[in-house]
Design a protein around this motif. Structure first.
Motif, PDB file in Angstrom:
ATOM      1  N   GLU A 166       0.821  -1.208   0.000  1.00 32.55           N
ATOM      2  CA  GLU A 166       0.000   0.000   0.000  1.00 32.55           C
ATOM      3  C   GLU A 166       0.854   1.258   0.000  1.00 32.55           C
ATOM      4  O   GLU A 166       0.527   2.247  -0.658  1.00 32.55           O
ATOM      5  CB  GLU A 166      -0.930  -0.006   1.214  1.00 32.55           C
ATOM      6  CG  GLU A 166      -2.035  -1.046   1.140  1.00 32.55           C
ATOM      7  CD  GLU A 166      -2.923  -1.013   2.361  1.00 32.55           C
ATOM      8  OE1 GLU A 166      -2.620  -0.219   3.280  1.00 32.55           O
ATOM      9  OE2 GLU A 166      -3.910  -1.770   2.406  1.00 32.55           O
ATOM     10  N   THR A 169       2.444   1.832  -3.500  1.00 31.82           N
ATOM     11  CA  THR A 169       1.560   2.346  -4.549  1.00 31.82           C
ATOM     12  C   THR A 169       1.415   3.858  -4.496  1.00 31.82           C
ATOM     13  O   THR A 169       0.904   4.458  -5.447  1.00 31.82           O
ATOM     14  CB  THR A 169       0.168   1.705  -4.424  1.00 31.82           C
ATOM     15  OG1 THR A 169      -0.349   1.947  -3.110  1.00 31.82           O
ATOM     16  CG2 THR A 169       0.235   0.211  -4.682  1.00 31.82           C
ATOM     17  N   GLY A 170       1.845   4.486  -3.402  1.00 33.79           N
ATOM     18  CA  GLY A 170       1.793   5.937  -3.300  1.00 33.79           C
ATOM     19  C   GLY A 170       0.424   6.496  -3.006  1.00 33.79           C
ATOM     20  O   GLY A 170       0.172   7.679  -3.242  1.00 33.79           O
ATOM     21  N   ARG A 171      -0.486   5.688  -2.466  1.00 33.14           N
ATOM     22  CA  ARG A 171      -1.847   6.163  -2.213  1.00 33.14           C
ATOM     23  C   ARG A 171      -1.992   6.866  -0.871  1.00 33.14           C
ATOM     24  O   ARG A 171      -2.734   7.829  -0.751  1.00 33.14           O
ATOM     25  CB  ARG A 171      -2.827   4.988  -2.262  1.00 33.14           C
ATOM     26  CG  ARG A 171      -2.999   4.374  -3.632  1.00 33.14           C
ATOM     27  CD  ARG A 171      -4.042   3.272  -3.573  1.00 33.14           C
ATOM     28  NE  ARG A 171      -3.673   2.239  -2.616  1.00 33.14           N
ATOM     29  CZ  ARG A 171      -4.531   1.372  -2.084  1.00 33.14           C
ATOM     30  NH1 ARG A 171      -5.810   1.457  -2.386  1.00 33.14           N
ATOM     31  NH2 ARG A 171      -4.119   0.447  -1.250  1.00 33.14           N
ATOM     32  N   ASP A 172      -1.296   6.357   0.161  1.00 24.81           N
ATOM     33  CA  ASP A 172      -1.505   6.853   1.524  1.00 24.81           C
ATOM     34  C   ASP A 172      -0.227   7.523   2.015  1.00 24.81           C
ATOM     35  O   ASP A 172       0.744   6.857   2.393  1.00 24.81           O
ATOM     36  CB  ASP A 172      -1.886   5.690   2.446  1.00 24.81           C
ATOM     37  CG  ASP A 172      -2.507   6.174   3.750  1.00 24.81           C
ATOM     38  OD1 ASP A 172      -2.219   7.321   4.138  1.00 24.81           O
ATOM     39  OD2 ASP A 172      -3.272   5.410   4.360  1.00 24.81           O
ATOM     40  N   VAL A 248      -0.806  12.398  -5.770  1.00 24.06           N
ATOM     41  CA  VAL A 248      -0.840  11.009  -5.317  1.00 24.06           C
ATOM     42  C   VAL A 248      -1.145  10.123  -6.501  1.00 24.06           C
ATOM     43  O   VAL A 248      -2.050  10.408  -7.296  1.00 24.06           O
ATOM     44  CB  VAL A 248      -1.909  10.815  -4.217  1.00 24.06           C
ATOM     45  CG1 VAL A 248      -1.951   9.365  -3.770  1.00 24.06           C
ATOM     46  CG2 VAL A 248      -1.613  11.727  -3.042  1.00 24.06           C
ATOM     47  N   ALA A 249      -0.382   9.039  -6.611  1.00 22.04           N
ATOM     48  CA  ALA A 249      -0.566   8.127  -7.739  1.00 22.04           C
ATOM     49  C   ALA A 249      -1.894   7.413  -7.626  1.00 22.04           C
ATOM     50  O   ALA A 249      -2.336   7.046  -6.535  1.00 22.04           O
ATOM     51  CB  ALA A 249       0.574   7.106  -7.781  1.00 22.04           C
ATOM     52  N   GLY A 250      -2.550   7.233  -8.748  1.00 26.03           N
ATOM     53  CA  GLY A 250      -3.813   6.504  -8.766  1.00 26.03           C
ATOM     54  C   GLY A 250      -3.579   5.022  -8.611  1.00 26.03           C
ATOM     55  O   GLY A 250      -2.484   4.510  -8.842  1.00 26.03           O
ATOM     56  N   PHE A 251      -4.611   4.337  -8.247  1.00 21.00           N
ATOM     57  CA  PHE A 251      -4.508   2.889  -8.030  1.00 21.00           C
ATOM     58  C   PHE A 251      -5.526   2.194  -8.896  1.00 21.00           C
ATOM     59  O   PHE A 251      -6.719   2.474  -8.827  1.00 21.00           O
ATOM     60  CB  PHE A 251      -4.766   2.543  -6.562  1.00 21.00           C
ATOM     61  CG  PHE A 251      -4.670   1.082  -6.273  1.00 21.00           C
ATOM     62  CD1 PHE A 251      -3.455   0.441  -6.249  1.00 21.00           C
ATOM     63  CD2 PHE A 251      -5.828   0.342  -6.040  1.00 21.00           C
ATOM     64  CE1 PHE A 251      -3.381  -0.910  -5.985  1.00 21.00           C
ATOM     65  CE2 PHE A 251      -5.750  -1.001  -5.787  1.00 21.00           C
ATOM     66  CZ  PHE A 251      -4.526  -1.628  -5.753  1.00 21.00           C
ATOM     67  N   LYS A 252      -5.049   1.351  -9.758  1.00 25.03           N
ATOM     68  CA  LYS A 252      -5.924   0.615 -10.656  1.00 25.03           C
ATOM     69  C   LYS A 252      -6.148  -0.786 -10.122  1.00 25.03           C
ATOM     70  O   LYS A 252      -5.210  -1.470  -9.726  1.00 25.03           O
ATOM     71  CB  LYS A 252      -5.299   0.520 -12.054  1.00 25.03           C
ATOM     72  CG  LYS A 252      -5.137   1.889 -12.717  1.00 25.03           C
ATOM     73  CD  LYS A 252      -4.527   1.723 -14.101  1.00 25.03           C
ATOM     74  CE  LYS A 252      -4.358   3.085 -14.789  1.00 25.03           C
ATOM     75  NZ  LYS A 252      -3.774   2.932 -16.135  1.00 25.03           N
ATOM     76  N   LYS A 253      -7.383  -1.175 -10.146  1.00 23.23           N
ATOM     77  CA  LYS A 253      -7.699  -2.529  -9.696  1.00 23.23           C
ATOM     78  C   LYS A 253      -7.299  -3.527 -10.765  1.00 23.23           C
ATOM     79  O   LYS A 253      -7.385  -3.271 -11.955  1.00 23.23           O
ATOM     80  CB  LYS A 253      -9.202  -2.665  -9.415  1.00 23.23           C
ATOM     81  CG  LYS A 253      -9.652  -1.814  -8.233  1.00 23.23           C
ATOM     82  CD  LYS A 253     -11.108  -2.042  -7.952  1.00 23.23           C
ATOM     83  CE  LYS A 253     -11.567  -1.217  -6.761  1.00 23.23           C
ATOM     84  NZ  LYS A 253     -12.999  -1.433  -6.467  1.00 23.23           N
TER      85      LYS A 253
END
Length: 254
Positions: A166, A169-172, A248-253
């Motif tokens: 997590e 991924t750069g999300r948090d 913030v980088a997006g997160f693709k499922k």
């Protein structure tokens, strides 16, 4: 003259009886008032404890959090003799390895050599001195216990990998800064102490922090709650001025 003194005595006795009866009437009222004050104080204490958020979201007593077994009794000094013996043994081992510069692998090998030599010599000498040989117990690790430990270890390792994923991924940003700060503090502590001394310090903290917290949990929880509120305020300011400006980088499922 005699009649007046007799009347005076009767008047004194009647006044004394009336005063004693009035005092008897006041006693239940005072008792009820004292009981009311105690009940209010108890209710206030319960309300205060309910309002205080326990440290790390704890909902159980410290003894139960530590397992409610012999280990918890030792760490909380419920059995002072056992706690003192364990703490003393740990201190002696630390002094033995750290100050006398005796290495762990060397110690284990020497201990096994002496133990095996003593058992071997006694088992052979018992035939000549007509003594019963030493009954060496058979030691085996239970399969269920080992599987439980491996499963718990696997669960914690997977949690750590998930947290690292997590963060990667750069999300948090909050988790990223928290982990970086913790690793930085650990690196600072590790630069001041070697691994054995650091392990011994953690060992000492297990015998001090739970006991201090159990005796002063209300005060510590209140201070911790105030500190967390202040930290959240400072983080909100930092987030509004700095962190929110960072893309913030997006997160693709998958």
């Amino acid at each position: 003259m005699g009649e007046s003194s007799l009347m005076h005595k009767i008047h004194d006795s009647s006044s004394a009886s009336s005063s004693s009866s009035s005092e008897d009437e006041k006693r239940p009222a005072l008792a009820r008032q004292a009981a009311t004050v105690k009940a209010k104080a108890k209710e206030k204490a319960i309300h205060y404890k309910a309002e205080v958020n326990r440290l790390f979201g704890r909902e159980q007593p410290v003894h139960k959090v530590l397992g409610a077994g012999k280990a918890a009794d030792i760490f909380l000094w419920r059995n002072k003799r056992s706690s003192g013996m364990v703490l003393g043994a740990g201190t002696m081992l630390w002094f033995f390895f750290e100050r006398m510069e005796y290495h762990l692998i060397t110690f284990i090998c020497h201990f096994l050599i002496v133990s095996l030599a003593a058992l071997f010599l006694w088992s052979n000498a018992s035939v000549f001195i007509h003594k019963a040989p030493v009954q060496v117990p058979q030691v085996a690790i239970p399969e269920d216990c080992l599987i439980h430990i491996v499963k718990a270890l696997r669960f914690e390792i997977n949690r750590a990998f998930l947290l690292l994923r997590e963060i990667g991924t750069g999300r948090d940003i909050k988790k990223f800064l928290t982990v970086v700060g913790i690793l930085w503090l650990i690196s600072l502590v590790g630069s001041c102490f070697n691994f054995l001394t650091l392990f011994y310090l953690c060992f000492l903290l297990l015998f001090t922090l739970p006991l201090v917290y159990e005796k002063n949990e209300d005060q510590i929880d209140a201070l911790a709650e105030k500190a967390m509120i202040e930290i959240k305020k400072q983080y909100a300011v930092l987030d509004a001025k700095v962190l929110s400006q960072i893309p913030v980088a997006g997160f693709k499922k998958d």
